[in-house]
Design an enzyme around this catalytic site. Structure first.
Site, PDB file in Angstrom:
ATOM      1  N   LYS A   1      -1.735  -1.544  -3.839  1.00  0.00           N
ATOM      2  CA  LYS A   1      -2.806  -0.553  -3.726  1.00  0.00           C
ATOM      3  C   LYS A   1      -2.145   0.806  -3.863  1.00  0.00           C
ATOM      4  O   LYS A   1      -1.354   1.216  -3.019  1.00  0.00           O
ATOM      5  CB  LYS A   1      -3.527  -0.672  -2.381  1.00  0.00           C
ATOM      6  CG  LYS A   1      -4.629   0.364  -2.198  1.00  0.00           C
ATOM      7  CD  LYS A   1      -5.264   0.291  -0.820  1.00  0.00           C
ATOM      8  CE  LYS A   1      -6.292   1.401  -0.629  1.00  0.00           C
ATOM      9  NZ  LYS A   1      -6.843   1.421   0.757  1.00  0.00           N
TER      10      LYS A   1
ATOM     11  N   TYR B   1       0.851  -1.179   0.000  1.00  0.00           N
ATOM     12  CA  TYR B   1       0.000   0.000   0.000  1.00  0.00           C
ATOM     13  C   TYR B   1       0.888   1.229   0.000  1.00  0.00           C
ATOM     14  O   TYR B   1       1.606   1.489   0.965  1.00  0.00           O
ATOM     15  CB  TYR B   1      -0.908  -0.021   1.234  1.00  0.00           C
ATOM     16  CG  TYR B   1      -1.945   1.078   1.300  1.00  0.00           C
ATOM     17  CD1 TYR B   1      -2.271   1.853   0.191  1.00  0.00           C
ATOM     18  CD2 TYR B   1      -2.610   1.330   2.493  1.00  0.00           C
ATOM     19  CE1 TYR B   1      -3.226   2.854   0.267  1.00  0.00           C
ATOM     20  CE2 TYR B   1      -3.577   2.330   2.578  1.00  0.00           C
ATOM     21  CZ  TYR B   1      -3.876   3.085   1.467  1.00  0.00           C
ATOM     22  OH  TYR B   1      -4.824   4.077   1.549  1.00  0.00           O
TER      23      TYR B   1
END
Length: 305
Positions: free
Chosen positions: A170, A142
Protein backbone atom coordinates in the site's frame (compact mmCIF):
# COMPACT_ATOMS: atom_id res chain seq x y z
CA UNK A 1 -12.87 -15.91 1.63
CA UNK A 2 -13.67 -14.90 -1.96
CA UNK A 3 -11.95 -16.82 -4.71
CA UNK A 4 -8.66 -15.33 -5.86
CA UNK A 5 -9.16 -14.74 -9.56
CA UNK A 6 -5.71 -13.34 -10.22
CA UNK A 7 -2.40 -13.67 -8.42
CA UNK A 8 -1.79 -10.02 -9.29
CA UNK A 9 -4.67 -8.93 -7.06
CA UNK A 10 -4.25 -10.92 -3.86
CA UNK A 11 -6.71 -8.77 -1.88
CA UNK A 12 -9.04 -7.59 -4.62
CA UNK A 13 -8.86 -4.22 -6.35
CA UNK A 14 -11.15 -1.75 -4.54
CA UNK A 15 -10.73 -1.64 -0.77
CA UNK A 16 -11.44 0.94 1.91
CA UNK A 17 -9.44 1.41 5.08
CA UNK A 18 -12.74 1.08 6.91
CA UNK A 19 -13.75 3.49 9.64
CA UNK A 20 -14.65 1.99 13.01
CA UNK A 21 -18.16 3.06 14.07
CA UNK A 22 -18.78 4.04 17.68
CA UNK A 23 -21.91 4.54 19.73
CA UNK A 24 -22.77 8.03 20.99
CA UNK A 25 -20.82 7.33 24.19
CA UNK A 26 -17.74 6.13 22.28
CA UNK A 27 -18.14 2.35 22.55
CA UNK A 28 -17.50 0.05 19.60
CA UNK A 29 -20.68 -0.26 17.51
CA UNK A 30 -20.40 -3.72 15.99
CA UNK A 31 -23.84 -3.63 14.38
CA UNK A 32 -23.02 -0.40 12.58
CA UNK A 33 -19.67 -1.85 11.49
CA UNK A 34 -21.33 -4.93 10.02
CA UNK A 35 -23.90 -2.77 8.23
CA UNK A 36 -21.12 -0.56 6.85
CA UNK A 37 -19.08 -3.54 5.67
CA UNK A 38 -22.09 -4.95 3.85
CA UNK A 39 -22.82 -1.56 2.30
CA UNK A 40 -19.27 -1.23 1.01
CA UNK A 41 -19.22 -4.72 -0.47
CA UNK A 42 -22.62 -4.10 -2.05
CA UNK A 43 -21.22 -0.91 -3.61
CA UNK A 44 -18.11 -1.95 -5.48
CA UNK A 45 -15.68 -3.22 -2.84
CA UNK A 46 -14.01 -6.62 -3.02
CA UNK A 47 -11.85 -6.01 0.03
CA UNK A 48 -11.78 -4.18 3.35
CA UNK A 49 -8.92 -3.15 5.61
CA UNK A 50 -9.81 -3.05 9.31
CA UNK A 51 -7.97 -1.51 12.25
CA UNK A 52 -5.86 0.88 10.24
CA UNK A 53 -5.30 4.58 10.86
CA UNK A 54 -8.68 5.47 9.37
CA UNK A 55 -10.15 2.79 11.60
CA UNK A 56 -8.74 4.72 14.58
CA UNK A 57 -6.55 1.77 15.52
CA UNK A 58 -4.38 3.81 17.91
CA UNK A 59 -7.41 4.33 20.15
CA UNK A 60 -9.15 0.97 19.88
CA UNK A 61 -8.16 -1.87 22.16
CA UNK A 62 -7.20 -5.47 21.45
CA UNK A 63 -10.58 -7.06 22.32
CA UNK A 64 -12.36 -4.44 20.20
CA UNK A 65 -10.07 -5.08 17.24
CA UNK A 66 -10.62 -8.84 17.43
CA UNK A 67 -14.39 -8.45 17.83
CA UNK A 68 -14.54 -6.14 14.82
CA UNK A 69 -12.55 -8.53 12.61
CA UNK A 70 -14.62 -11.56 13.60
CA UNK A 71 -17.92 -9.75 12.99
CA UNK A 72 -16.91 -8.39 9.59
CA UNK A 73 -15.45 -11.70 8.43
CA UNK A 74 -18.68 -13.43 9.41
CA UNK A 75 -20.75 -10.81 7.59
CA UNK A 76 -18.85 -10.40 4.31
CA UNK A 77 -15.85 -12.72 4.43
CA UNK A 78 -17.28 -14.94 1.74
CA UNK A 79 -17.57 -11.98 -0.65
CA UNK A 80 -14.59 -9.78 0.17
CA UNK A 81 -11.05 -10.06 1.46
CA UNK A 82 -10.69 -8.85 5.04
CA UNK A 83 -7.23 -7.49 5.80
CA UNK A 84 -6.37 -6.49 9.37
CA UNK A 85 -3.92 -3.85 10.46
CA UNK A 86 -1.03 -5.02 12.61
CA UNK A 87 0.59 -1.66 13.10
CA UNK A 88 2.48 -0.45 16.15
CA UNK A 89 5.81 1.11 17.04
CA UNK A 90 6.15 -1.67 19.61
CA UNK A 91 7.13 -4.81 17.70
CA UNK A 92 5.80 -7.21 20.34
CA UNK A 93 2.48 -5.36 20.31
CA UNK A 94 2.32 -5.62 16.50
CA UNK A 95 3.06 -9.34 16.77
CA UNK A 96 0.16 -9.81 19.21
CA UNK A 97 -2.11 -7.83 16.90
CA UNK A 98 -1.18 -10.12 14.03
CA UNK A 99 -1.82 -13.23 16.09
CA UNK A 100 -5.20 -11.96 17.28
CA UNK A 101 -6.18 -10.95 13.74
CA UNK A 102 -5.41 -14.46 12.48
CA UNK A 103 -7.40 -16.01 15.33
CA UNK A 104 -10.33 -13.72 14.48
CA UNK A 105 -10.36 -14.93 10.88
CA UNK A 106 -8.61 -12.18 8.92
CA UNK A 107 -7.50 -13.15 5.42
CA UNK A 108 -4.37 -11.01 5.46
CA UNK A 109 -2.38 -8.38 7.34
CA UNK A 110 -1.45 -4.76 6.72
CA UNK A 111 1.99 -4.09 8.21
CA UNK A 112 3.15 -0.49 8.55
CA UNK A 113 6.66 0.62 9.37
CA UNK A 114 6.96 1.51 13.07
CA UNK A 115 5.71 5.05 13.46
CA UNK A 116 7.14 7.81 15.67
CA UNK A 117 10.22 5.78 16.69
CA UNK A 118 11.89 6.37 13.30
CA UNK A 119 14.00 3.18 13.37
CA UNK A 120 16.80 2.36 10.95
CA UNK A 121 15.96 0.47 7.79
CA UNK A 122 17.49 -2.62 9.44
CA UNK A 123 15.08 -2.09 12.31
CA UNK A 124 12.13 -1.80 9.93
CA UNK A 125 13.06 -5.10 8.27
CA UNK A 126 13.42 -6.87 11.63
CA UNK A 127 10.08 -5.45 12.79
CA UNK A 128 8.20 -6.58 9.69
CA UNK A 129 9.78 -10.02 9.76
CA UNK A 130 8.74 -10.48 13.38
CA UNK A 131 5.13 -9.69 12.43
CA UNK A 132 5.29 -12.00 9.41
CA UNK A 133 6.63 -14.82 11.58
CA UNK A 134 3.64 -14.51 13.93
CA UNK A 135 1.13 -15.96 11.46
CA UNK A 136 0.91 -17.68 8.10
CA UNK A 137 -1.18 -14.87 6.65
CA UNK A 138 -0.24 -13.10 3.41
CA UNK A 139 0.70 -9.50 4.10
CA UNK A 140 0.58 -6.05 2.57
CA UNK A 141 3.33 -3.61 3.45
CA UNK A 142 2.31 -0.01 4.09
CA UNK A 143 4.67 2.81 3.18
CA UNK A 144 3.30 6.07 4.63
CA UNK A 145 6.19 8.36 5.57
CA UNK A 146 3.88 11.27 6.34
CA UNK A 147 2.50 9.38 9.33
CA UNK A 148 5.24 6.87 10.13
CA UNK A 149 8.10 9.37 10.00
CA UNK A 150 10.24 6.97 8.00
CA UNK A 151 10.05 5.90 4.38
CA UNK A 152 10.89 2.42 3.19
CA UNK A 153 14.11 2.49 1.20
CA UNK A 154 14.40 0.71 -2.14
CA UNK A 155 16.67 -1.87 -0.53
CA UNK A 156 14.18 -2.49 2.30
CA UNK A 157 11.31 -2.93 -0.14
CA UNK A 158 13.36 -5.38 -2.20
CA UNK A 159 14.42 -7.42 0.83
CA UNK A 160 10.88 -7.66 2.22
CA UNK A 161 9.26 -8.29 -1.16
CA UNK A 162 11.53 -11.31 -1.60
CA UNK A 163 9.66 -12.93 1.30
CA UNK A 164 6.81 -15.00 -0.15
CA UNK A 165 4.55 -13.87 2.68
CA UNK A 166 4.73 -10.29 1.40
CA UNK A 167 2.33 -10.12 -1.52
CA UNK A 168 1.43 -6.45 -1.80
CA UNK A 169 2.31 -2.84 -1.04
CA UNK A 170 0.00 0.00 0.00
CA UNK A 171 1.80 3.06 -1.30
CA UNK A 172 1.04 6.43 0.30
CA UNK A 173 4.33 8.10 -0.61
CA UNK A 174 2.95 10.07 -3.55
CA UNK A 175 6.03 9.05 -5.55
CA UNK A 176 4.58 7.37 -8.63
CA UNK A 177 7.91 7.28 -10.45
CA UNK A 178 9.60 5.32 -7.71
CA UNK A 179 6.52 3.09 -7.50
CA UNK A 180 6.96 2.22 -11.16
CA UNK A 181 10.53 1.18 -10.53
CA UNK A 182 9.76 -0.76 -7.36
CA UNK A 183 6.81 -2.73 -8.64
CA UNK A 184 8.78 -3.70 -11.75
CA UNK A 185 11.67 -4.90 -9.60
CA UNK A 186 9.64 -6.77 -7.02
CA UNK A 187 6.62 -8.09 -8.89
CA UNK A 188 4.35 -7.70 -5.85
CA UNK A 189 0.89 -6.19 -6.16
CA UNK A 190 0.84 -2.42 -5.78
CA UNK A 191 -2.12 -0.59 -4.25
CA UNK A 192 -2.69 3.16 -4.15
CA UNK A 193 -2.81 4.37 -0.56
CA UNK A 194 -4.22 7.72 -1.63
CA UNK A 195 -7.52 8.00 -3.51
CA UNK A 196 -6.30 10.92 -5.63
CA UNK A 197 -3.38 9.06 -7.24
CA UNK A 198 -5.21 5.87 -8.24
CA UNK A 199 -5.15 6.54 -12.01
CA UNK A 200 -1.51 7.59 -11.93
CA UNK A 201 -0.51 4.41 -10.12
CA UNK A 202 -2.65 2.21 -12.36
CA UNK A 203 -0.78 3.75 -15.27
CA UNK A 204 2.54 2.45 -13.92
CA UNK A 205 1.28 -1.01 -13.02
CA UNK A 206 -0.69 -0.82 -9.78
CA UNK A 207 -3.66 -3.15 -9.35
CA UNK A 208 -6.05 -1.26 -7.09
CA UNK A 209 -6.61 0.99 -4.11
CA UNK A 210 -6.91 1.00 -0.35
CA UNK A 211 -8.81 4.23 -0.01
CA UNK A 212 -10.74 6.51 2.32
CA UNK A 213 -13.04 8.55 0.08
CA UNK A 214 -13.78 5.12 -1.39
CA UNK A 215 -16.27 4.78 1.49
CA UNK A 216 -18.40 7.23 -0.49
CA UNK A 217 -17.26 6.98 -4.11
CA UNK A 218 -16.58 3.23 -4.16
CA UNK A 219 -18.84 2.65 -7.18
CA UNK A 220 -16.98 5.30 -9.17
CA UNK A 221 -13.61 3.85 -8.21
CA UNK A 222 -14.90 0.42 -9.21
CA UNK A 223 -15.93 1.90 -12.57
CA UNK A 224 -12.49 3.51 -12.86
CA UNK A 225 -10.62 0.25 -12.26
CA UNK A 226 -12.93 -1.76 -14.50
CA UNK A 227 -12.63 0.81 -17.30
CA UNK A 228 -8.86 0.75 -16.96
CA UNK A 229 -8.86 -3.04 -17.17
CA UNK A 230 -10.87 -2.83 -20.41
CA UNK A 231 -8.45 -0.34 -21.88
CA UNK A 232 -11.09 2.38 -21.70
CA UNK A 233 -8.91 5.22 -20.49
CA UNK A 234 -11.55 7.83 -21.33
CA UNK A 235 -14.07 6.00 -19.14
CA UNK A 236 -11.54 5.76 -16.33
CA UNK A 237 -10.90 9.49 -16.57
CA UNK A 238 -14.62 10.26 -16.43
CA UNK A 239 -15.02 8.19 -13.27
CA UNK A 240 -11.98 9.87 -11.72
CA UNK A 241 -13.23 13.37 -12.50
CA UNK A 242 -16.61 12.54 -11.00
CA UNK A 243 -15.00 11.28 -7.78
CA UNK A 244 -12.30 13.95 -7.40
CA UNK A 245 -14.34 16.69 -5.66
CA UNK A 246 -15.45 14.19 -3.02
CA UNK A 247 -11.92 12.86 -2.67
CA UNK A 248 -10.70 16.41 -2.06
CA UNK A 249 -13.44 17.11 0.50
CA UNK A 250 -12.76 13.98 2.55
CA UNK A 251 -8.98 13.87 2.33
CA UNK A 252 -8.14 17.54 1.99
CA UNK A 253 -8.45 18.58 5.65
CA UNK A 254 -6.08 15.75 6.63
CA UNK A 255 -8.37 14.06 9.16
CA UNK A 256 -9.63 11.22 7.00
CA UNK A 257 -11.46 9.22 9.64
CA UNK A 258 -13.30 12.32 10.83
CA UNK A 259 -14.46 13.40 7.39
CA UNK A 260 -15.22 9.90 6.11
CA UNK A 261 -17.51 9.35 9.09
CA UNK A 262 -19.13 12.72 8.48
CA UNK A 263 -19.86 11.90 4.85
CA UNK A 264 -21.24 8.48 5.79
CA UNK A 265 -23.52 10.05 8.40
CA UNK A 266 -24.77 12.62 5.88
CA UNK A 267 -25.52 9.80 3.45
CA UNK A 268 -27.37 7.83 6.11
CA UNK A 269 -24.91 4.94 5.97
CA UNK A 270 -23.67 5.51 9.54
CA UNK A 271 -26.03 6.48 12.37
CA UNK A 272 -23.49 8.93 13.83
CA UNK A 273 -20.04 10.39 13.23
CA UNK A 274 -18.59 9.79 16.70
CA UNK A 275 -14.78 9.65 16.93
CA UNK A 276 -12.37 9.13 19.79
CA UNK A 277 -9.89 11.71 21.00
CA UNK A 278 -7.49 12.97 19.86
CA UNK A 279 -9.80 13.23 16.84
CA UNK A 280 -12.53 15.81 17.26
CA UNK A 281 -15.94 15.45 15.66
CA UNK A 282 -16.80 17.83 12.80
CA UNK A 283 -18.82 20.93 13.58
CA UNK A 284 -22.23 21.56 12.05
CA UNK A 285 -20.60 24.07 9.71
CA UNK A 286 -18.14 21.42 8.53
CA UNK A 287 -20.99 18.93 8.10
CA UNK A 288 -22.80 21.45 5.91
CA UNK A 289 -19.67 21.86 3.81
CA UNK A 290 -19.39 18.09 3.27
CA UNK A 291 -23.11 17.89 2.52
CA UNK A 292 -22.77 20.56 -0.16
CA UNK A 293 -19.99 18.62 -1.89
CA UNK A 294 -21.97 15.39 -1.79
CA UNK A 295 -25.06 17.15 -3.15
CA UNK A 296 -23.08 18.76 -5.97
CA UNK A 297 -21.70 15.34 -6.86
CA UNK A 298 -25.22 13.90 -7.06
CA UNK A 299 -24.66 11.54 -4.16
CA UNK A 300 -27.58 12.76 -2.07
CA UNK A 301 -30.21 11.99 -4.69
CA UNK A 302 -30.94 8.54 -3.28
CA UNK A 303 -29.61 9.06 0.24
CA UNK A 304 -31.50 9.65 3.44
CA UNK A 305 -30.17 13.20 3.97
Amino acid sequence: MPQVTSSTRPFGSVLSAMVTPFTSDGALDVDAAVALARHLVDHGHDGLVLNGTTGEAPTTHAPEKAELIAAVVEAVGDRAFVVAGAGSNDTLHAVRMAEQAAEAGAHGLLVVSPYYSRPSQEGVVAHVRAVLDATGLPSMLYDVPGRAGVRLSDATIDVLAADERVVAMKDATGDTVNAARALQRTGIAWYAGDDAVLPQLLAVGAVGIVGVASHVVGPWLRDLVDAWDRGDTAGALRAYRSALPVIDAINGPGFQAVYAKTALEVLGVLPRRTVRLPYVQTSEEEVDSVRAVLRAAGLLDNALA
